[in-house]
Write a protein that holds these residues in place. Structure first.
Motif, PDB file in Angstrom:
ATOM      1  N   ILE A  54       0.832  -1.201   0.000  1.00 24.72           N
ATOM      2  CA  ILE A  54       0.000   0.000   0.000  1.00 24.72           C
ATOM      3  C   ILE A  54       0.864   1.247   0.000  1.00 24.72           C
ATOM      4  CG2 ILE A  54      -1.804   1.257   1.215  1.00 24.72           C
ATOM      5  CD1 ILE A  54      -2.716  -1.344  -0.031  1.00 24.72           C
ATOM      6  N   LYS A  55       2.002   1.176   0.711  1.00 26.61           N
ATOM      7  CA  LYS A  55       2.912   2.320   0.735  1.00 26.61           C
ATOM      8  C   LYS A  55       3.418   2.631  -0.668  1.00 26.61           C
ATOM      9  CE  LYS A  55       5.538   2.803   4.291  1.00 26.61           C
ATOM     10  NZ  LYS A  55       6.621   2.696   5.300  1.00 26.61           N
ATOM     11  N   ARG A  56       3.538   1.618  -1.490  1.00 28.31           N
ATOM     12  CA  ARG A  56       3.951   1.831  -2.878  1.00 28.31           C
ATOM     13  C   ARG A  56       2.800   2.344  -3.731  1.00 28.31           C
ATOM     14  NH1 ARG A  56       5.119  -3.555  -5.691  1.00 28.31           N
ATOM     15  NH2 ARG A  56       2.842  -3.554  -5.637  1.00 28.31           N
ATOM     16  N   GLU A  57       1.581   1.946  -3.390  1.00 30.36           N
ATOM     17  CA  GLU A  57       0.438   2.336  -4.208  1.00 30.36           C
ATOM     18  C   GLU A  57       0.060   3.803  -4.053  1.00 30.36           C
ATOM     19  OE1 GLU A  57      -2.862  -0.215  -3.547  1.00 30.36           O
ATOM     20  OE2 GLU A  57      -1.952  -1.930  -4.545  1.00 30.36           O
ATOM     21  N   VAL A  58       0.366   4.405  -2.898  1.00 31.05           N
ATOM     22  CA  VAL A  58       0.039   5.816  -2.707  1.00 31.05           C
ATOM     23  C   VAL A  58       0.793   6.694  -3.713  1.00 31.05           C
ATOM     24  CG1 VAL A  58       0.125   7.763  -1.113  1.00 31.05           C
ATOM     25  CG2 VAL A  58      -0.626   5.528  -0.291  1.00 31.05           C
ATOM     26  N   PRO A  59       2.134   6.546  -3.861  1.00 28.97           N
ATOM     27  CA  PRO A  59       2.810   7.309  -4.918  1.00 28.97           C
ATOM     28  C   PRO A  59       2.296   6.956  -6.316  1.00 28.97           C
ATOM     29  CG  PRO A  59       4.406   6.459  -3.346  1.00 28.97           C
ATOM     30  CD  PRO A  59       3.104   5.798  -3.027  1.00 28.97           C
ATOM     31  N   LEU A  60       1.911   5.691  -6.520  1.00 29.49           N
ATOM     32  CA  LEU A  60       1.367   5.299  -7.817  1.00 29.49           C
ATOM     33  C   LEU A  60       0.073   6.057  -8.098  1.00 29.49           C
ATOM     34  CD1 LEU A  60       1.278   3.520 -10.334  1.00 29.49           C
ATOM     35  CD2 LEU A  60       0.107   1.771  -8.979  1.00 29.49           C
ATOM     36  N   LEU A  61      -0.748   6.238  -7.076  1.00 27.29           N
ATOM     37  CA  LEU A  61      -1.983   6.982  -7.259  1.00 27.29           C
ATOM     38  C   LEU A  61      -1.694   8.439  -7.615  1.00 27.29           C
ATOM     39  CD1 LEU A  61      -5.035   7.075  -7.190  1.00 27.29           C
ATOM     40  CD2 LEU A  61      -4.934   7.426  -4.715  1.00 27.29           C
ATOM     41  N   ILE A  62      -0.645   9.001  -7.035  1.00 26.18           N
ATOM     42  CA  ILE A  62      -0.238  10.365  -7.401  1.00 26.18           C
ATOM     43  C   ILE A  62       0.148  10.412  -8.874  1.00 26.18           C
ATOM     44  CG2 ILE A  62       1.488  12.170  -7.038  1.00 26.18           C
ATOM     45  CD1 ILE A  62       1.615  11.381  -4.143  1.00 26.18           C
TER      46      ILE A  62
END
Length: 328
Positions: A101-109
């Motif tokens: 999830i920590k990786r997905e937050v920057p991906l969402l940006i």
């Protein structure tokens, strides 16, 4: 006017019920086929909560009401972070443990940035701002990459990741019993989604006309709020069960699905016009995601109750200012 409001309300209620039945039926079908609870949680339960947004956008695009389709996606993304995640954090502070999830937050940006650039493309060329069919294809290809990498990562690479245990041990998934009614649930879910989508679009346009506002406003704040109810319920329940990664993962996954599946699907049907103020809405959506970075990436990986209240206040300010600008 009253009939229009009742029709819109009924449409949204049917969308939520249809999505719920579809998730339940599809989960039972998958369980009957021997699919693991982890995969069910990652795919059917995770993306099934976004089925109302998808159906609304398909109907909106087919009827040429792309303002509601655009507003629904962007409004849902803003609502998911400002309202849904804020409310979940107030119920129970969210501590991020999952590296995935920590990786997905920057991906969402990154995804939100790509959408914003696509919307700006037409304006920079002195043309009408649209999300074209070719851009829709690009977004869908990005989703294919995201889905493959994320699924393989969760299954094979990071079996010790906390979110794996949370998904696999989720009581909803554990208690799935394959019944003879599972296909009836799927069929009823699709039927309710179909009827709800038609009612929502038809009455949403009528309500915008009656109130003298754009269809985008109805999409941003009425339809988006209604179709985000599954995410709100899912995230609050996850927070109450002290499953923080599920609460956050539900929001982030839903926003990625909205951006890389729901919006592109609309664009493949017909070019999605970016309405007046649409770029600003995208920038607000981008800003809400960026706000998560200090909490989850740079800080103690914790979204406190105070931070939840802060998100809710920001969401309220955005809603009031956006509607105020529309009425001026």
């Amino acid at each position: 006017m009253l009939l229009v409001v009742l029709g819109l309300t009924a449409g949204i209620v049917l969308l939520v019920l249809g999505g719920t039945l579809l998730v339940r039926g599809a989960s039972e079908v998958a369980a009957g086929l021997g699919v693991s609870p982890l995969i069910v949680g990652l795919t059917i339960v995770g993306f099934g909560t976004s089925s109302p947004e998808l159906v609304v956008n398909i109907f909106g695009s087919l009827r040429g009401v792309t303002e509601i389709a655009f507003g629904n996606v962007v409004g849902s993304n803003i609502t998911n972070i400002g309202l849904v995640l804020g409310a979940a954090a107030i119920v129970m502070p969210i501590t991020l443990q999952s590296q995935i999830i920590k990786r997905e937050v920057p991906l969402l940006i990154l995804v939100t940035t790509i959408m914003t650039v696509m919307a700006l493309d037409g304006l920079l060329q002195g043309q009408a701002a649209i999300i074209s069919r070719s851009e829709g294809v690009i977004l869908m290809l990005l989703f294919c990459i995201f889905f493959y990498v994320n699924t393989m990562d969760m299954i094979d690479v990071r079996k010790s990741d906390p979110i794996n245990a949370e998904v696999a041990d989720n009581p909803y998934l554990e208690e799935i019993t394959v019944s003879k009614r599972r296909w009836a649930y799927v069929g009823a879910g699709f039927l309710l989604l179909f009827v709800g989508g038609e009612l929502t679009i038809r009455n949403g346009v009528s309500l915008a006309t009656a109130l003298g506002v754009s269809a985008t406003i109805i999409g941003l704040f009425v339809v988006a709020l209604g179709t985000s109810m599954p995410e709100l319920v899912t995230s609050i329940i996850a927070a109450m069960r002290k499953e923080p990664d599920l609460a956050l993962g539900n929001v982030v996954g839903s926003n990625i699905f909205n951006s890389l599946i729901v919006l592109p699907t609309s664009a493949l049907i017909t070019n999605v016009a970016v309405p007046v103020g649409g770029v600003m809405d995208l920038l607000v959506s981008w800003g809400f995601v960026v706000l998560l970075i200090p909490f989850f990436i740079l800080g103690e990986a914790r979204l406190s109750r105070a931070a939840g209240i802060f998100l809710l206040v920001l969401y309220g300010l955005y809603v009031s200012s956006r509607i105020g600008l529309e009425l001026i």
